[in-house]
Design a protein around this motif. Structure first.
Motif, PDB file in Angstrom:
ATOM      1  N   SER A   1       1.097  -0.843   0.119  1.00 40.74           N
ATOM      2  CA  SER A   1       0.064   0.064   0.030  1.00 40.74           C
ATOM      3  C   SER A   1       0.888   1.295  -0.132  1.00 40.74           C
ATOM      4  O   SER A   1       0.556   2.007   0.786  1.00 40.74           O
ATOM      5  N   VAL A   2       1.885   1.122  -0.463  1.00 41.89           N
ATOM      6  CA  VAL A   2       2.677   2.224  -0.819  1.00 41.89           C
ATOM      7  C   VAL A   2       1.825   3.143  -1.092  1.00 41.89           C
ATOM      8  O   VAL A   2       2.869   4.981  -0.570  1.00 41.89           O
ATOM      9  N   LYS A   3       1.187   4.081  -2.440  1.00 43.07           N
ATOM     10  CA  LYS A   3       0.899   4.818  -2.788  1.00 43.07           C
ATOM     11  C   LYS A   3      -0.259   5.466  -1.516  1.00 43.07           C
ATOM     12  O   LYS A   3       0.057   6.782  -1.070  1.00 43.07           O
ATOM     13  N   GLU A   4      -0.707   4.260  -0.703  1.00 39.86           N
ATOM     14  CA  GLU A   4      -1.827   5.328   0.790  1.00 39.86           C
ATOM     15  C   GLU A   4      -0.709   6.036   1.073  1.00 39.86           C
ATOM     16  O   GLU A   4      -0.627   7.078   2.026  1.00 39.86           O
ATOM     17  N   ALA A   5       0.497   4.727   1.615  1.00 44.10           N
ATOM     18  CA  ALA A   5       1.868   5.663   2.960  1.00 44.10           C
ATOM     19  C   ALA A   5       2.157   6.677   2.707  1.00 44.10           C
ATOM     20  O   ALA A   5       2.247   7.738   2.973  1.00 44.10           O
ATOM     21  N   ALA A   6       1.862   7.345   0.382  1.00 38.18           N
ATOM     22  CA  ALA A   6       2.889   8.594   0.095  1.00 38.18           C
ATOM     23  C   ALA A   6       1.813   9.326   0.747  1.00 38.18           C
ATOM     24  O   ALA A   6       2.514  10.853   0.779  1.00 38.18           O
ATOM     25  N   LEU A   7       0.645   9.093   0.396  1.00 42.87           N
ATOM     26  CA  LEU A   7      -0.815   9.657   0.016  1.00 42.87           C
ATOM     27  C   LEU A   7      -0.582  10.543   2.025  1.00 42.87           C
ATOM     28  O   LEU A   7      -1.150  11.576   1.995  1.00 42.87           O
ATOM     29  N   LEU A   8      -0.604   9.793   2.488  1.00 41.96           N
ATOM     30  CA  LEU A   8      -0.326   9.926   3.694  1.00 41.96           C
ATOM     31  C   LEU A   8      -0.113  11.111   4.314  1.00 41.96           C
ATOM     32  O   LEU A   8       0.474  11.813   4.982  1.00 41.96           O
ATOM     33  N   VAL A   9       1.809  10.899   3.946  1.00 39.99           N
ATOM     34  CA  VAL A   9       2.774  11.930   4.040  1.00 39.99           C
ATOM     35  C   VAL A   9       2.411  12.880   3.557  1.00 39.99           C
ATOM     36  O   VAL A   9       2.634  14.091   4.292  1.00 39.99           O
ATOM     37  N   VAL A  10       2.191  12.620   2.572  1.00 38.18           N
ATOM     38  CA  VAL A  10       1.825  13.900   1.147  1.00 38.18           C
ATOM     39  C   VAL A  10       0.663  15.221   1.996  1.00 38.18           C
ATOM     40  O   VAL A  10       0.945  16.191   2.493  1.00 38.18           O
ATOM     41  N   SER A  11      -0.449  14.279   2.707  1.00 39.93           N
ATOM     42  CA  SER A  11      -1.487  15.016   3.103  1.00 39.93           C
ATOM     43  C   SER A  11      -1.089  15.471   4.376  1.00 39.93           C
ATOM     44  O   SER A  11      -2.012  16.768   5.189  1.00 39.93           O
TER      45      SER A  11
END
Length: 164
Positions: free
Chosen positions: A61-71
């Motif tokens: 779930s790398v995309k979700e992890a990156a989005l969590l960091v970005v948000s």
């Protein structure tokens, strides 16, 4: 548990829950556990956030992890967000590329990751991620190159953008 044995509620209990949800691919529930920690008298810190990113990335779930960091939904100081979790996200992204899990990079994740790195003046880290993707033979189309060049240009790295 909160009423009868509050001393048993530790960050580690929440980490176990987040890892369980992440391994079941229940990303929203894992993030919800992080957000609910303060209600139980446990303030999440960099360790807990890093564990959540670790669990999400290890369970694809790398995309979700990156989005969590970005948000920046996690309430710690901006400096800590830019130092610790971003390094973790980059490491896992590069690890996935090296293991062949991203034959063609997921361009939304790539865009978010590169933009976040460049906005936080982490040009070298962004270049490392990009060179890892290129060197491992991922299929890079015009869209991928456009993301990289646009990310450089929009974050005032014009000379570097022109070199590509």
């Amino acid at each position: 548990m909160r009423k009868e044995n509050p001393q048993l509620l530790s960050p580690q209990v929440f980490v176990v829950l987040m890892r369980g949800f992440a391994s079941a691919r229940m990303v929203k529930k894992a993030i919800e556990v992080l957000n609910e920690m303060p209600k139980y008298g446990c303030e999440p810190d960099e360790y807990v956030f890093g564990c959540l990113l670790d669990a999400l990335c290890k369970n694809r779930s790398v995309k979700e992890a990156a989005l969590l960091v970005v948000s920046c939904r996690f309430n710690i100081t901006q400096g800590n967000i830019l130092q610790f979790p971003m390094v973790e996200v980059c490491d896992y992204f590069k690890e996935m590329v090296e293991r062949g899990l991203l034959a063609a990079p997921q361009y939304g994740t790539l865009k978010d990751l590169l933009n976040s790195l460049l906005r936080s003046d982490k040009l070298q880290m962004a270049e490392d991620v990009w060179s890892c993707i290129v060197s491992k033979g991922c299929e890079l189309n015009v869209f991928a190159w456009t993301i990289w060049i646009h990310a450089l240009f929009s974050n005032v790295h014009v000379k570097d953008a022109c070199s590509y």
